[in-house]
Write a protein that holds these residues in place. Structure first.
Motif, PDB file in Angstrom:
ATOM      1  N   ARG A 187       0.940  -0.903   0.264  1.00 44.60           N
ATOM      2  CA  ARG A 187       0.031  -0.268  -0.045  1.00 44.60           C
ATOM      3  C   ARG A 187       0.425   1.428   0.435  1.00 44.60           C
ATOM      4  O   ARG A 187       1.384   1.429   1.030  1.00 44.60           O
ATOM      5  CB  ARG A 187      -1.004  -0.115   1.225  1.00 44.60           C
ATOM      6  N   VAL A 188       0.976   2.413  -0.521  1.00 48.44           N
ATOM      7  CA  VAL A 188       1.569   3.687  -0.640  1.00 48.44           C
ATOM      8  C   VAL A 188       0.362   3.850  -0.410  1.00 48.44           C
ATOM      9  O   VAL A 188      -0.794   4.622  -1.662  1.00 48.44           O
ATOM     10  CB  VAL A 188       2.321   3.339  -2.142  1.00 48.44           C
ATOM     11  N   SER A 189       0.997   5.641   0.152  1.00 49.77           N
ATOM     12  CA  SER A 189       0.078   6.496   0.444  1.00 49.77           C
ATOM     13  C   SER A 189       0.690   7.972  -0.771  1.00 49.77           C
ATOM     14  O   SER A 189       1.898   7.900  -1.152  1.00 49.77           O
ATOM     15  CB  SER A 189       0.766   7.034   1.619  1.00 49.77           C
ATOM     16  N   MET A 190      -1.211   8.291  -1.367  1.00 43.80           N
ATOM     17  CA  MET A 190      -0.704   9.526  -2.390  1.00 43.80           C
ATOM     18  C   MET A 190      -0.853  10.562  -2.362  1.00 43.80           C
ATOM     19  O   MET A 190      -1.192  11.501  -2.792  1.00 43.80           O
ATOM     20  CB  MET A 190      -1.973   8.614  -3.611  1.00 43.80           C
ATOM     21  N   LEU A 191      -1.104  10.645  -0.562  1.00 47.42           N
ATOM     22  CA  LEU A 191      -1.058  11.809   0.106  1.00 47.42           C
ATOM     23  C   LEU A 191      -0.379  12.878   0.601  1.00 47.42           C
ATOM     24  O   LEU A 191       0.013  13.473   1.341  1.00 47.42           O
ATOM     25  CB  LEU A 191      -2.327  11.612   1.231  1.00 47.42           C
ATOM     26  N   SER A 192       1.464  12.210   0.315  1.00 43.92           N
ATOM     27  CA  SER A 192       2.558  12.786   0.839  1.00 43.92           C
ATOM     28  C   SER A 192       2.840  14.133   0.025  1.00 43.92           C
ATOM     29  O   SER A 192       2.269  14.440  -0.822  1.00 43.92           O
ATOM     30  CB  SER A 192       3.655  12.461   0.504  1.00 43.92           C
ATOM     31  N   ARG A 193       3.196  15.535   0.328  1.00 43.98           N
ATOM     32  CA  ARG A 193       4.330  16.258   0.312  1.00 43.98           C
ATOM     33  C   ARG A 193       4.479  15.482  -1.330  1.00 43.98           C
ATOM     34  O   ARG A 193       4.628  15.192  -1.412  1.00 43.98           O
ATOM     35  CB  ARG A 193       5.430  16.452   1.008  1.00 43.98           C
ATOM     36  N   GLU A 194       4.453  16.914  -2.179  1.00 40.29           N
ATOM     37  CA  GLU A 194       4.698  16.911  -3.461  1.00 40.29           C
ATOM     38  C   GLU A 194       6.320  16.039  -3.870  1.00 40.29           C
ATOM     39  O   GLU A 194       6.480  15.062  -3.965  1.00 40.29           O
ATOM     40  CB  GLU A 194       4.803  18.534  -3.928  1.00 40.29           C
ATOM     41  N   ASP A 195       7.609  16.694  -2.907  1.00 36.21           N
ATOM     42  CA  ASP A 195       8.290  16.385  -3.037  1.00 36.21           C
ATOM     43  C   ASP A 195       8.708  14.808  -2.095  1.00 36.21           C
ATOM     44  O   ASP A 195       9.433  13.977  -3.545  1.00 36.21           O
ATOM     45  CB  ASP A 195       9.561  17.420  -1.915  1.00 36.21           C
ATOM     46  N   ASP A 196       8.022  14.152  -1.663  1.00 33.47           N
ATOM     47  CA  ASP A 196       8.231  12.668  -1.525  1.00 33.47           C
ATOM     48  C   ASP A 196       7.463  11.965  -2.951  1.00 33.47           C
ATOM     49  O   ASP A 196       8.433  11.559  -3.028  1.00 33.47           O
ATOM     50  CB  ASP A 196       7.328  12.729  -0.175  1.00 33.47           C
ATOM     51  N   PHE A 197       6.257  12.203  -2.898  1.00 36.45           N
ATOM     52  CA  PHE A 197       5.886  11.474  -4.211  1.00 36.45           C
ATOM     53  C   PHE A 197       6.956  11.600  -5.530  1.00 36.45           C
ATOM     54  O   PHE A 197       6.951  10.738  -5.972  1.00 36.45           O
ATOM     55  CB  PHE A 197       4.548  12.771  -4.367  1.00 36.45           C
ATOM     56  N   ASN A 198       6.953  12.798  -5.419  1.00 37.43           N
ATOM     57  CA  ASN A 198       8.540  13.152  -6.816  1.00 37.43           C
ATOM     58  C   ASN A 198       9.592  12.449  -6.413  1.00 37.43           C
ATOM     59  O   ASN A 198       9.972  11.051  -7.892  1.00 37.43           O
ATOM     60  CB  ASN A 198       8.716  14.644  -7.099  1.00 37.43           C
ATOM     61  N   ALA A 199      10.199  11.613  -5.585  1.00 34.95           N
ATOM     62  CA  ALA A 199      11.133  10.915  -5.154  1.00 34.95           C
ATOM     63  C   ALA A 199      11.060   9.559  -5.651  1.00 34.95           C
ATOM     64  O   ALA A 199      11.617   9.138  -5.245  1.00 34.95           O
ATOM     65  CB  ALA A 199      11.974  11.199  -3.300  1.00 34.95           C
ATOM     66  N   PHE A 200       9.017   9.375  -4.962  1.00 36.84           N
ATOM     67  CA  PHE A 200       9.052   8.391  -4.757  1.00 36.84           C
ATOM     68  C   PHE A 200       8.906   7.615  -6.410  1.00 36.84           C
ATOM     69  O   PHE A 200       9.778   6.486  -6.689  1.00 36.84           O
ATOM     70  CB  PHE A 200       7.704   7.614  -4.150  1.00 36.84           C
ATOM     71  N   LEU A 201       8.253   8.532  -7.179  1.00 30.74           N
ATOM     72  CA  LEU A 201       7.933   7.943  -8.381  1.00 30.74           C
ATOM     73  C   LEU A 201      10.344   7.862  -9.453  1.00 30.74           C
ATOM     74  O   LEU A 201       9.696   6.984 -10.253  1.00 30.74           O
ATOM     75  CB  LEU A 201       7.057   9.547  -8.884  1.00 30.74           C
ATOM     76  N   GLU A 202      10.235   8.848  -8.800  1.00 31.23           N
ATOM     77  CA  GLU A 202      12.242   8.475  -9.548  1.00 31.23           C
ATOM     78  C   GLU A 202      12.639   7.353  -9.085  1.00 31.23           C
ATOM     79  O   GLU A 202      12.818   6.993 -10.064  1.00 31.23           O
ATOM     80  CB  GLU A 202      13.077   9.447  -8.960  1.00 31.23           C
ATOM     81  N   ARG A 203      11.794   6.629  -7.805  1.00 35.62           N
ATOM     82  CA  ARG A 203      13.094   5.517  -7.452  1.00 35.62           C
ATOM     83  C   ARG A 203      12.408   4.051  -8.112  1.00 35.62           C
ATOM     84  O   ARG A 203      13.301   3.453  -8.215  1.00 35.62           O
ATOM     85  CB  ARG A 203      13.198   5.354  -6.026  1.00 35.62           C
ATOM     86  N   LEU A 204      10.957   4.181  -8.133  1.00 34.75           N
ATOM     87  CA  LEU A 204      10.751   3.575  -8.320  1.00 34.75           C
ATOM     88  C   LEU A 204      10.750   3.140 -10.238  1.00 34.75           C
ATOM     89  O   LEU A 204      10.647   2.725 -10.905  1.00 34.75           O
ATOM     90  CB  LEU A 204       8.598   3.444  -8.763  1.00 34.75           C
ATOM     91  N   ALA A 205      10.762   4.390 -10.820  1.00 36.01           N
ATOM     92  CA  ALA A 205      11.013   4.762 -12.708  1.00 36.01           C
ATOM     93  C   ALA A 205      12.590   3.671 -12.229  1.00 36.01           C
ATOM     94  O   ALA A 205      13.428   3.079 -13.403  1.00 36.01           O
ATOM     95  CB  ALA A 205      11.476   5.447 -13.214  1.00 36.01           C
ATOM     96  N   ASN A 206      13.356   3.915 -11.414  1.00 29.55           N
ATOM     97  CA  ASN A 206      14.561   3.369 -11.558  1.00 29.55           C
ATOM     98  C   ASN A 206      14.955   1.638 -10.871  1.00 29.55           C
ATOM     99  O   ASN A 206      15.899   1.017 -12.346  1.00 29.55           O
ATOM    100  CB  ASN A 206      15.569   3.834 -10.399  1.00 29.55           C
ATOM    101  N   MET A 207      13.397   1.231 -10.137  1.00 32.11           N
ATOM    102  CA  MET A 207      13.313   0.181 -10.082  1.00 32.11           C
ATOM    103  C   MET A 207      13.600  -0.921 -11.419  1.00 32.11           C
ATOM    104  O   MET A 207      14.399  -1.782 -11.614  1.00 32.11           O
ATOM    105  CB  MET A 207      12.742  -0.306  -9.302  1.00 32.11           C
ATOM    106  N   LYS A 208      12.326   0.009 -12.054  1.00 37.90           N
ATOM    107  CA  LYS A 208      11.938  -1.117 -13.175  1.00 37.90           C
ATOM    108  C   LYS A 208      13.018  -0.912 -14.212  1.00 37.90           C
ATOM    109  O   LYS A 208      13.096  -2.172 -15.216  1.00 37.90           O
ATOM    110  CB  LYS A 208      10.919  -0.748 -13.688  1.00 37.90           C
ATOM    111  N   ALA A 209      13.809   0.224 -14.704  1.00 38.29           N
ATOM    112  CA  ALA A 209      14.752  -0.300 -15.177  1.00 38.29           C
ATOM    113  C   ALA A 209      16.103  -0.686 -15.110  1.00 38.29           C
ATOM    114  O   ALA A 209      17.020  -1.020 -15.673  1.00 38.29           O
ATOM    115  CB  ALA A 209      16.001   1.391 -14.972  1.00 38.29           C
ATOM    116  N   HIS A 210      16.399  -1.129 -13.476  1.00 35.00           N
ATOM    117  CA  HIS A 210      16.786  -2.387 -13.647  1.00 35.00           C
ATOM    118  C   HIS A 210      17.085  -4.083 -13.825  1.00 35.00           C
ATOM    119  O   HIS A 210      16.164  -4.502 -13.734  1.00 35.00           O
ATOM    120  CB  HIS A 210      17.722  -2.285 -11.924  1.00 35.00           C
TER     121      HIS A 210
END
Length: 386
Positions: free
Chosen positions: A363-386
């Motif tokens: 379960r991933v919270s979609m209600l965090s501050r914008e900076d936290d959410f953007n950091a999550f998206l970046e790390r998720l994108a990097n995960m799928k690239a490996h």
């Protein structure tokens, strides 16, 4: 291709010398800080002044069954539900609590104490809100037992089914699962924490015996710790009030007054056509933007999955809309422990196993501050690239 904004260091990080990649992004809790910007723009419209001599008594209204409920909060709750059209408030008792967590415990206590035999079984359909397990097991009450997944429940005797709709964690619209309509010992508690138009289409005016709502997930003011229950049966409401009296001798008046003020602002602005003015329009656009970005990252990957939500006609907005839940039920196509994998990338999420599911989901919270959410998206994108 989704364009990921360069994440900044989260506001709650004190050591500015730590590299951005080393920050832990905590999306485990549903801390609704995403709405801070809206309320900042509202300026002093929600400001409440409380003098030292105000709100000193335990008592609010001794003519009310829930005597610690501030009259202005009761009016604000009725007016907002009336304006949004998501729940019936007529011929009901309103019980205020320290968040819907306390109210859920109070309702389980009330229904169990009125049951013919104990212990009463408590169930919820998986995946379920993980805190239900803690709420029903923490005090080791002899009045009720947590029996787990409602899908597999077949035990005889009295039971309480907890129905969360939209569901936490997967955002689906839920009805009862056990379904014993002729059984007088069958009781249901409906948790409508997320049944608001910025998360899901308002398809009908809900009308159930016990309905729970929470201030935190409507507006983001989790720190005020206010929730309310709409209860049909007087004896159930009495038992719930009695539980809260023993548990906390009422509910903070300061929090109630602040909640009333903010709910009144919601009601005043909820018919506005302006996105900057109408909170539900603002919240819906923000949630839509976040879900579109997350879906784009998942689409570009063969590793992850997300649920799909059907469109439905929303009575509040007057058109067919999609759901944008407060939590994302993120899955992996691989046989791996997704929570552990995300943790290795310094992202904390609620493990699916805690929600009665499996290790392939989080379960991933979609209600965090914008900076936290953007950091999550970046790390998720990097995960799928490996």
């Amino acid at each position: 291709m989704v364009k990921l904004e360069n994440p900044k260091k989260p506001e709650n990080v004190s050591n500015k010398n730590i590299p951005l990649s080393d920050f832990v992004v905590n999306l485990d809790h549903g801390d609704p800080t995403a709405y801070e910007e809206y309320w900042r723009k509202m300026g002093d419209r929600c400001t409440v002044t409380i003098r030292g001599c105000d709100l000193m008594s335990y008592f609010s209204d001794m003519t009310n069954l829930c005597w610690f409920l501030e009259p202005e909060l009761e009016d604000a709750i009725k007016n907002l539900h009336g304006a949004v059209g998501n729940a019936a408030t007529e011929d009901r008792y309103i019980v205020v609590g320290t968040g819907s967590t306390q109210l859920c415990q109070a309702a389980i206590h009330a229904l169990s104490s009125l049951a013919g035999t104990n212990p009463v079984s408590v169930v919820a359909a998986a995946p379920f809100y993980s805190t239900y397990v803690e709420e029903t097991t923490y005090v080791r009450s002899g009045m009720y037992n947590w029996e787990g997944d409602a899908w597999s429940f077949d035990k005889k005797g009295p039971y309480i089914e907890l129905v969360t709709s939209p569901n936490n964690p997967d955002g689906t619209i839920r009805e009862t699962v056990v379904n014993r309509p002729d059984d007088d010992e069958a009781k249901v508690i409906h948790d409508f924490a997320y049944y608001w138009p910025h998360y899901t289409p308002i398809t009908r005016r809900q009308d159930h015996d016990i309905m729970l709502f929470t201030f935190s997930k409507i507006t983001g003011h989790a720190g005020s710790r206010i929730g309310w229950a709409l209860v049909k049966d007087k004896e159930v409401a009495k038992k719930m009030v009695g539980y809260i009296i023993v548990n906390s001798i009422g509910v903070s008046k300061e929090s109630q007054v602040r909640t009333a003020k903010i709910l009144n602002v919601l009601k005043e602005t909820c018919k506005s056509e302006s996105e900057s003015e109408n909170f539900f329009k603002y919240g819906r656009e923000m949630m839509k933007d976040r879900w579109e970005k997350l879906r784009e990252v998942v689409k570009e990957s063969d590793a992850f999955t997300l649920p799909k939500y059907p469109e439905a006609f929303c009575n509040y907005f007057g058109k067919s809309l999609e759901s944008y839940p407060a939590f994302a039920w993120l899955g992996t196509k691989e046989e791996t422990d997704l929570a552990s994998e995300l943790r290795r990338h310094k992202v904390l999420c609620r493990a699916g196993e805690r929600c009665g599911s499996d290790k392939k989901h989080v379960r991933v919270s979609m209600l965090s501050r914008e900076d936290d959410f953007n950091a999550f998206l970046e790390r998720l994108a990097n995960m799928k690239a490996h």
